[in-house]
Design a protein around this motif. Structure first.
Motif, mmCIF file in Angstrom:
data_model
loop_
_atom_site.group_PDB
_atom_site.id
_atom_site.type_symbol
_atom_site.label_atom_id
_atom_site.label_comp_id
_atom_site.label_asym_id
_atom_site.label_seq_id
_atom_site.Cartn_x
_atom_site.Cartn_y
_atom_site.Cartn_z
ATOM 1 N N SER A 27 9.584 -7.008 -4.048
ATOM 2 C CA SER A 27 9.323 -5.589 -4.295
ATOM 3 C C SER A 27 8.465 -5.409 -5.545
ATOM 4 N N SER A 28 8.768 -6.181 -6.591
ATOM 5 C CA SER A 28 7.970 -6.114 -7.820
ATOM 6 C C SER A 28 6.551 -6.586 -7.554
ATOM 7 N N ASP A 29 6.432 -7.630 -6.737
ATOM 8 C CA ASP A 29 5.129 -8.164 -6.375
ATOM 9 C C ASP A 29 4.298 -7.107 -5.663
ATOM 10 N N ILE A 30 4.924 -6.425 -4.713
ATOM 11 C CA ILE A 30 4.228 -5.390 -3.948
ATOM 12 C C ILE A 30 3.821 -4.243 -4.863
ATOM 13 N N ALA A 31 4.703 -3.863 -5.766
ATOM 14 C CA ALA A 31 4.372 -2.795 -6.720
ATOM 15 C C ALA A 31 3.177 -3.187 -7.572
ATOM 16 N N LEU A 32 3.117 -4.452 -7.958
ATOM 17 C CA LEU A 32 1.986 -4.936 -8.759
ATOM 18 C C LEU A 32 0.694 -4.867 -7.964
ATOM 19 N N PHE A 33 0.737 -5.280 -6.693
ATOM 20 C CA PHE A 33 -0.457 -5.211 -5.850
ATOM 21 C C PHE A 33 -0.910 -3.761 -5.689
ATOM 22 N N ARG A 34 0.038 -2.862 -5.493
ATOM 23 C CA ARG A 34 -0.326 -1.455 -5.326
ATOM 24 C C ARG A 34 -1.050 -0.932 -6.562
ATOM 25 N N GLU A 35 -0.547 -1.323 -7.727
ATOM 26 C CA GLU A 35 -1.161 -0.860 -8.975
ATOM 27 C C GLU A 35 -2.535 -1.483 -9.183
ATOM 28 N N MET A 36 -2.633 -2.796 -9.002
ATOM 29 C CA MET A 36 -3.884 -3.495 -9.269
ATOM 30 C C MET A 36 -4.979 -3.112 -8.274
ATOM 31 N N LEU A 37 -4.613 -2.917 -7.005
ATOM 32 C CA LEU A 37 -5.591 -2.611 -5.964
ATOM 33 C C LEU A 37 -5.697 -1.124 -5.687
ATOM 34 N N GLN A 38 -4.898 -0.311 -6.409
ATOM 35 C CA GLN A 38 -4.930 1.144 -6.283
ATOM 36 C C GLN A 38 -4.715 1.578 -4.835
ATOM 37 N N LEU A 39 -3.687 1.021 -4.224
ATOM 38 C CA LEU A 39 -3.367 1.372 -2.849
ATOM 39 C C LEU A 39 -2.682 2.734 -2.820
ATOM 40 N N PRO A 40 -3.088 3.628 -1.919
ATOM 41 C CA PRO A 40 -2.557 4.996 -1.926
ATOM 42 C C PRO A 40 -1.144 5.130 -1.391
ATOM 43 N N SER A 41 -0.652 4.147 -0.634
ATOM 44 C CA SER A 41 0.694 4.242 -0.072
ATOM 45 C C SER A 41 1.228 2.832 0.179
ATOM 46 N N GLU A 42 2.425 2.757 0.760
ATOM 47 C CA GLU A 42 3.043 1.472 1.060
ATOM 48 C C GLU A 42 2.823 1.052 2.513
ATOM 49 N N THR A 43 1.875 1.676 3.182
ATOM 50 C CA THR A 43 1.617 1.389 4.591
ATOM 51 C C THR A 43 0.156 0.994 4.780
ATOM 52 N N GLY A 44 -0.077 0.072 5.720
ATOM 53 C CA GLY A 44 -1.445 -0.328 5.996
ATOM 54 C C GLY A 44 -1.541 -1.109 7.299
ATOM 55 N N ILE A 45 -2.751 -1.451 7.656
ATOM 56 C CA ILE A 45 -3.037 -2.171 8.893
ATOM 57 C C ILE A 45 -3.817 -3.432 8.568
ATOM 58 N N MET A 46 -3.359 -4.562 9.101
ATOM 59 C CA MET A 46 -4.079 -5.819 8.966
ATOM 60 C C MET A 46 -5.028 -5.984 10.150
ATOM 61 N N GLY A 47 -6.165 -6.581 9.891
ATOM 62 C CA GLY A 47 -7.132 -6.826 10.952
ATOM 63 C C GLY A 47 -7.910 -8.097 10.701
ATOM 64 N N ILE A 48 -8.741 -8.460 11.680
ATOM 65 C CA ILE A 48 -9.568 -9.644 11.567
ATOM 66 C C ILE A 48 -10.956 -9.315 12.080
ATOM 67 N N ALA A 49 -11.969 -9.828 11.418
ATOM 68 C CA ALA A 49 -13.353 -9.688 11.856
ATOM 69 C C ALA A 49 -13.925 -11.086 12.063
ATOM 70 N N GLY A 50 -14.385 -11.352 13.272
ATOM 71 C CA GLY A 50 -15.020 -12.630 13.582
ATOM 72 C C GLY A 50 -16.522 -12.457 13.665
ATOM 73 N N PHE A 51 -17.269 -13.426 13.152
ATOM 74 C CA PHE A 51 -18.723 -13.318 13.082
ATOM 75 C C PHE A 51 -19.362 -14.429 13.916
ATOM 76 N N TRP A 52 -20.199 -14.015 14.881
ATOM 77 C CA TRP A 52 -20.902 -14.957 15.750
ATOM 78 C C TRP A 52 -22.367 -14.529 15.864
ATOM 79 N N PRO A 53 -23.075 -14.427 14.753
ATOM 80 C CA PRO A 53 -24.444 -13.887 14.779
ATOM 81 C C PRO A 53 -25.401 -14.795 15.539
ATOM 82 N N SER A 54 -26.362 -14.173 16.203
ATOM 83 C CA SER A 54 -27.332 -14.943 17.000
ATOM 84 C C SER A 54 -28.229 -15.801 16.125
ATOM 85 N N ASP A 55 -28.478 -15.371 14.895
ATOM 86 C CA ASP A 55 -29.335 -16.177 14.014
ATOM 87 C C ASP A 55 -28.551 -17.241 13.257
#
Length: 538
Positions: free
Chosen positions: A168-196
């Motif tokens: 909980s302390s760790d999460i509070a620290l991340f919220r402060e350091m990264l200026q997160l607006p709430s305790e909720t979020g979405i994880m995602g992934i971006a894959g890159f396969w460029p033609s060049d």
């Protein structure tokens, strides 16, 4: 050369002060203008940008104090010196509360003007130094953000059971350091396969769009193919709208790449910060189901890689953070030591996801420990800021010098242990007095100002320091300043005057005499010995 504006409604006073400057102070000060009313003073100040303003108190129309109040709101460093014919305590008190540097009585003598100008110049030097330090701190803070973000993604991808106090302390620290607006979020992934084939360019553009057009941020590019990303949710009731707006931005920026499959996106369900691993697992599963055989194999490898990382690093996380939270710094050091020993045995840096994250996990661990000690009053604000500069360990890691890296981390953590031990050996008031000195030694502090900041009487603080440290406040302050002076004098690019000012002594001559009385040599002699490599303190 300092720029000076003289303000007085009496022309003989203006001429007399101008004469003093021209005859005695023209080497260091230049009178750039004069004014005979408050309104003219404001206009001249805006046009001429003076650094020091000699201000008459009583003038027709806008008074001197009102001018000072108005100019103080403009911004920019200005030093004010009041000039008045009346010695009134109420005016002096109000002026000092507004930050006026000195208070001169008419007629102004050369000697008294000299003292006031020195005080004003010292004030301006101090403001400039503080501004430079603030910029330096902001720069360090920005350089720390990538470390914190990477540590955040490591935390977010770990499976967790019941949330501990440390988590909980760790999460509070991340919220402060990264200026997160709430305790909720979405994880995602971006894959890159460029033609060049230029994956780095595609990744950098993706990061740029996230940074400047959304609240989301991306993790590091991993395996030259993908990156994790995180979208913080501002309001849980508006999750669908916020996600839709985010995807709309990406669709607009990467419509061609998404249509041709050169960029692949997947994301999970919204989760609390302590359960983001669920969102991440959904992301990987969806990525594997919805893409080609090659990408599905890649997603399965990614999942196995995550499980391997979790098995390897969870012991450090759980014990280290728990022990720090409990205040058991020595036991936390044992958990940290186990990881450092593995680096010692490895000898050289091996590339790979586990090794890549080890660096950031260690930085996150040190950051968390320092933050907890600072929050508990063990580490001063100044000490915390200096500790959070990880450029030295980052350089060793980048060079692949793992043994030196591990040694430096040990030294860093040992310093935290020593601070914790010192705090445990002294009463809270003495610890706070030492921290007050560490935070404010560059200022004109006194026993009385320290006692007032701490919340006890000056006599009580003197008795406590004498009993526990065997020396009073003044001696402790001098010793600390002299130690800092020695550190600064080892840098040949720092002048004696600058060392004097940065150690809280506006008068360089007084500083030199005090330094010689303490060390048996002048600051210049000490600096010369350091430059020759002689260890005078040994």
């Amino acid at each position: 050369m300092r720029r000076v504006l003289i303000v007085d409604d009496e022309l003989p006073i203006i001429n007399g002060l101008s004469f003093l400057f021209k005859r005695y102070f023209q080497a260091d000060y230049s009178v750039v203008g004069t004014a005979r009313s408050g309104r003219e003073a404001i206009e001249k100040s805006m046009a001429l940008a003076p650094e020091i303003i000699l201000m008459d108190v009583q003038m027709p129309g806008i008074s001197g104090l009102e001018v000072i109040r108005e100019l103080s709101h403009e911004g920019g460093a200005k030093a004010f010196i009041l000039v008045t014919a009346y010695e009134r305590f109420d005016i002096a008190r109000e002026a000092l509360s507004m930050g006026v540097c000195d208070y001169l009585l008419k007629p102004v003598s050369r000697e008294r003007l000299d003292v006031a100008l020195r005080t004003a110049s010292a004030y301006l030097d101090r403001v400039q130094m503080l501004n430079e330090r603030e910029l330096e701190f902001k720069d360090r803070e920005q350089r720390l953000v990538p470390f914190v973000r990477t540590a955040f993604f490591v935390m977010a991808r770990q499976k967790r059971g019941q949330t501990s106090a440390a988590a909980s302390s760790d999460i509070a620290l991340f919220r402060e350091m990264l200026q997160l607006p709430s305790e909720t979020g979405i994880m995602g992934i971006a894959g890159f396969w460029p033609s060049d084939g230029n994956v780095s360019a595609a990744y950098e553009r993706f990061c740029s769009v996230l940074q400047y057009r959304t609240l989301a941020f991306a993790g590091q590019l991993e395996d030259m193919r993908y990156c994790a990303w995180f979208l913080p949710i501002k309001k849980e009731t508006d999750t669908s709208q916020e996600l839709g707006a985010f995807l709309g931005v990406l669709q607009g920026a990467f419509s061609a790449q998404l249509a041709t499959g050169e960029m692949q996106l997947s994301y999970g369900q919204p989760e609390k910060l302590d359960a983001l691993w669920r969102s991440w697992e959904q992301t990987i599963t969806r990525y594997a189901i919805s893409h080609s055989t090659e990408e599905r194999f890649f997603a399965e490898e990614l999942h196995r890689e995550q499980e391997s990382e979790e098995r390897a690093v969870n012991p450090l996380d759980s014990q280290f953070y728990d022990e720090i939270t409990k205040g058991h710094v020595a036991l936390a050091g044992q958990a940290l030591e186990r990881l450092l020993q593995s680096l010692d045995q490895q000898g050289q840096l091996q590339q790979g996801p586990l090794q890549r994250d080890s660096f950031y996990r260690i930085i996150a661990a040190l950051s968390f420990a320092a933050s907890k000690l600072a929050g508990g009053g063990v580490l001063s604000e100044k000490g915390y800021r200096e500790f959070m500069d990880f450029s030295d360990v980052e350089r060793l890691w980048s060079d692949g010098a793992l043994k030196l890296f591990a040694s430096r981390v040990r030294a860093r953590f040992q310093m935290l242990q020593e601070k914790a031990a010192t705090a445990g050996a002294h009463s809270p008031f003495v610890v706070r007095a030492l921290q007050y000195i560490e935070n404010h030694y560059q200022e004109q502090i006194t026993l009385e100002s320290a006692a007032e900041a701490i919340g006890i009487s000056a006599g009580h603080l003197t008795r406590l320091m004498s009993d526990e440290l065997k020396r009073g406040f003044a001696r402790t302050l001098i010793d600390y300043r002299m130690q800092k002076a020695k550190e600064l004098l080892k840098n040949p690019n720092v002048s004696i005057r600058e060392v004097s000012q940065r150690c809280g002594y506006p008068d360089a001559n007084y500083f030199a005499r005090l330094f010689r009385r303490q060390t048996g040599q002048t600051p210049r002699e000490y600096a010369a010995r350091m430059e020759k490599g002689e260890n005078w303190d040994a």
